[in-house]
Design a protein around this motif. Sequence first.
Motif: not given
Length: 67
Positions: A26-45
């Motif tokens: 679910t994590w990958v489907n809801n964040y990683c595969l849809v380039a979810n800009s709300k991902c805290v990991r993405y923002q921090m990176e």
Amino acid sequence: MPESVCKWYLICPIKYYTDKGLLDSTWVNNYCLVANSKCVRYQMENNGQIHPDNMLPDGSIDKTLKV
């Protein structure tokens, strides 16, 4: 890789944990595969901020995952 996939996906620990069956897809489907800009990991990176491998995309820490 499609544009909808997060640019960090292939090196992200979330992918690793999911591939190993340690984390629900679910994590990958809801964040990683849809380039979810709300991902805290993405923002921090993107900001060059250090974050633990066991931090989930919503910013919570899963202590059951090895760091």
